[in-house]
Scaffold this motif. Structure first.
Motif, mmCIF file in Angstrom:
data_model
loop_
_atom_site.group_PDB
_atom_site.id
_atom_site.type_symbol
_atom_site.label_atom_id
_atom_site.label_comp_id
_atom_site.label_asym_id
_atom_site.label_seq_id
_atom_site.Cartn_x
_atom_site.Cartn_y
_atom_site.Cartn_z
ATOM 1 N N UNK A 152 -46.566 76.590 16.794
ATOM 2 C CA UNK A 152 -46.650 75.021 17.355
ATOM 3 C C UNK A 152 -47.942 74.730 17.870
ATOM 4 N N UNK A 153 -48.906 74.952 17.296
ATOM 5 C CA UNK A 153 -50.323 74.714 17.925
ATOM 6 C C UNK A 153 -51.210 75.826 18.170
ATOM 7 N N UNK A 174 -34.781 82.945 48.528
ATOM 8 C CA UNK A 174 -35.461 84.213 48.246
ATOM 9 C C UNK A 174 -36.769 84.084 47.548
ATOM 10 N N UNK A 175 -37.802 84.892 47.600
ATOM 11 C CA UNK A 175 -39.018 84.855 46.865
ATOM 12 C C UNK A 175 -39.478 86.151 46.066
ATOM 13 N N UNK A 203 -32.054 65.940 47.302
ATOM 14 C CA UNK A 203 -33.312 65.334 46.745
ATOM 15 C C UNK A 203 -34.347 66.355 46.440
ATOM 16 N N UNK A 204 -34.527 66.767 47.729
ATOM 17 C CA UNK A 204 -35.700 67.852 47.846
ATOM 18 C C UNK A 204 -35.281 69.182 46.905
ATOM 19 N N UNK A 253 -31.742 69.058 51.802
ATOM 20 C CA UNK A 253 -31.608 67.750 51.333
ATOM 21 C C UNK A 253 -31.450 67.720 49.629
ATOM 22 N N UNK A 255 -52.074 77.083 20.836
ATOM 23 C CA UNK A 255 -52.049 77.928 22.155
ATOM 24 C C UNK A 255 -50.587 78.092 22.174
ATOM 25 N N UNK A 256 -49.544 78.101 21.256
ATOM 26 C CA UNK A 256 -48.127 78.223 21.340
ATOM 27 C C UNK A 256 -47.942 78.876 20.043
ATOM 28 N N UNK A 269 -36.184 69.081 43.290
ATOM 29 C CA UNK A 269 -37.544 69.317 42.998
ATOM 30 C C UNK A 269 -38.162 70.696 43.108
ATOM 31 N N UNK A 270 -37.190 71.577 43.586
ATOM 32 C CA UNK A 270 -37.435 73.171 43.697
ATOM 33 C C UNK A 270 -36.932 73.925 42.454
ATOM 34 N N UNK A 271 -37.426 75.043 42.362
ATOM 35 C CA UNK A 271 -36.979 76.171 41.384
ATOM 36 C C UNK A 271 -35.735 76.833 42.016
ATOM 37 N N UNK A 323 -36.697 79.207 45.027
ATOM 38 C CA UNK A 323 -37.127 78.346 46.380
ATOM 39 C C UNK A 323 -35.650 77.872 46.955
#
Lengths: 115, 442
Positions: free
Chosen positions: A81-82, A56-57, A43-44, A41, A84-85, A47-49, A52
């Motif tokens: 930039x702070x 494959x993984x 839309x689904x 789908x 932690x970065x 939302x994935x990389x 995915x």
């Protein structure tokens, strides 16, 4: 049956082998096949990389992805930039400083106890 | 993992409360550290304090002042017009998870500055590191799992009691059980015998909820499955490497496992206990007496940031503010899916659960009582304690309530409320009966 190989020919062969290896790596990890996975789908899928959605993984990035990230990291190695970065140059500098400080202290102790 | 816990009290006696009643000879130290701050606050002058201690004994004094906790000076700081903080430059440690949203977003979105504080939020590798740095006072305050200050204050899992308090709860709900893709067909926990699970820390809601959930299905969490402590940022890598079969962990890592195509969301913890607490904003008790104005300003900033984060209208903006490399360091869509509750579940569906995670600062004492019953249930706490007294000392509901009222937020009428946990009613007034009703326990 000896034949002289000039150094540029040897170098060329090495480069060719390297290119072959990287090419094989690139192809091996980019496979996995969009065709093999079930149709998602849209839309689904949004939302994935990428890994995915392709079904494959593999945890190993392709050489091209490594190169891209390397350029990103090295194009601005000293940014802050702070807390932690911070750039990779700053982090390496911290590391080198610690090594140098430790070595310096060890040197101080060794020289004083030797003399 | 249980063998590391030691009995917190070395005096060996049974205690009605957390104050050890054995003489003050240094052997019965349990609870003294917890109460030290209370005594100091009530009797600031050392000679007076010693005199009172000699005359009445610690147990009597503590019983007398238990009613006025949290501490007097802190109350004054709230009662007055906000005074200048004694200490402005603060370091706060956090774990890069969405539970810490209010603590993190208060930095880029200016809530600390608004209350006169200059806060540096420091990303930290795991809960054990947070605890170490908190004990060493490298951090002025810290993002902790809500059970951690309870355990530290009771001296469980640490060499001696270290009095820390929960000034505010950060998030409610917002955790999930993620399983590896190969277990798609094993949706019944009865089939999980032999599974290896990760939870963030021994003293976490994750550990207690996972244990309660598998125990409900008839599995013994210490014998039939393995539970390991793994820092949240390492959970996805462990799942990918097949070191674990699943985890009950914080977001964004559940969603990240789906994003990377490694796992799927078996359930949201909201389905186990809707409205359960998870992470807390923790402060050393000494901060309340030593720098009361800083404590008050910090609590106001956190409560305001928590309330701002809870508003669904702000969620996208908040997700954008914290997803970057300086904070969570995650793809923005992963954080957004967690905070908006419109997410891919890893099983091919898009789910819409707007209350997947919520933010509610009020530290109900009843929440602490449930955590203590579970610490007792699984042998972390090896003796009976007065659950309510410990809850009141560590969960500072009065202070949080005051900060909420000042900001015009509704304050719950009572810090005690019953809850439905795994289909059973938990009555915080009857912790012993609740504990006795659990079939599997240590």
């Amino acid at each position: 049956m000896r034949r002289e190989v000039s150094s540029w020919q040897a170098g060329l062969l090495s480069l060719a082998l390297l290119a072959l290896f990287l090419g094989a790596w690139e192809i091996a990890v980019s496979g996995g096949g969009t065709a093999s996975g079930p149709a998602l789908d849209p839309e689904y899928a949004a939302l994935l990389g990428q890994a995915a959605t392709e079904g494959g993984q593999t945890p190993i990035p392709a050489p091209s992805a490594i190169g891209k990230r390397l350029v990103e990291l090295l194009s601005d190695p000293f940014h802050r930039r702070g807390t932690n970065d911070q750039g990779i140059g700053i982090q390496i500098a911290y590391s080198l400083w610690r090594v140098a400080a430790g070595f310096g202290l060890a040197m101080l102790v060794a020289i004083r106890s030797a003399s | 993992m249980v063998q590391m816990f030691r009995d917190a009290c070395r005096c060996g006696g049974a205690h009605p409360g957390i104050a050890c009643e054995t003489p003050d000879d240094g052997t019965g130290a349990l609870g003294r550290a917890v109460d030290e701050a209370a005594l100091r606050a009530t009797f600031p002058q050392a000679p007076t304090r010693r005199l009172m201690l000699e005359r009445y004994g610690a147990a009597t004094l503590l019983a007398a002042i238990a009613d006025v906790l949290p501490l007097g000076t802190a109350r004054d700081a709230f009662a007055q017009v906000p005074a200048a903080p004694e200490k402005r430059d603060l370091k706060i440690g956090f774990i890069p998870i969405t539970c810490a949203t209010p603590i993190i977003m208060a930095d880029p979105m200016g809530f600390y500055r608004k209350h006169g504080l200059n806060v540096e939020v420091v990303r930290t590798a795991g809960w054990a590191v947070i605890r170490d740095r908190a004990i060493a006072r490298e951090y002025d305050a810290a993002h902790m799992l809500a059970p951690m200050p309870l355990a530290m204050s009771l001296g469980v899992g640490v060499a001696q009691p270290i009095p820390w308090a929960v000034a505010a709860i950060e998030n409610i709900n917002g955790q999930a059980i993620t399983l590896a893709n190969k277990h798609r067909d094993k949706r019944d926990p009865k089939d999980w015998r032999g599974f290896r699970f990760a939870v963030p820390f021994d003293f976490s809601m994750h550990n207690y909820l996972l244990r309660a959930y598998v125990a409900e299905a008839g599995l013994d969490p210490d014998r039939d499955i393995q539970i390991r402590s793994v820092p949240p940022p390492e959970m996805v890598a462990n799942l990918r490497a097949d070191n674990i079969d699943g985890f009950l962990g914080p977001d964004p890592f559940n969603q990240r496992a789906v994003f990377d195509g490694i796992g799927f969301l078996h359930l949201l913890t909201k389905e186990l206990w809707d409205g359960h607490p998870c992470c807390a904003f923790a402060v050393p008790r000494a901060m309340i007496t030593e720098t009361p104005n800083t404590y008050a300003a910090l609590l106001r900033a956190i409560v305001e940031a928590t309330s701002h984060s809870n508003n669904p209208a702000n969620r996208r903006e908040v997700a954008a503010a914290i997803a970057g490399p300086n904070y969570l360091n995650q793809p923005p869509t992963v954080v957004e899916q967690v905070l908006t509750g419109t997410f891919a579940d890893g099983l091919g569906r898009v789910q819409r659960v707007p209350d997947r995670i919520g933010f509610d600062p009020f530290p109900y004492h009843s929440m602490a009582i449930w955590m203590l019953t579970q610490m007792r249930r699984w042998g972390q706490l090896q003796r009976d304690v007065d659950y309510k007294a410990v809850a009141e000392q560590v969960f500072l509901a009065l202070d949080a309530g005051r900060a909420m009222r000042e900001l015009g937020l509704p304050v719950p009428a009572s810090p005690m409320r019953s809850a439905t946990i795994l289909g059973k009613t938990f009555d915080p007034a009857q912790p012993a009966a609740y504990l006795a009703s659990q079939a599997i326990r240590r």
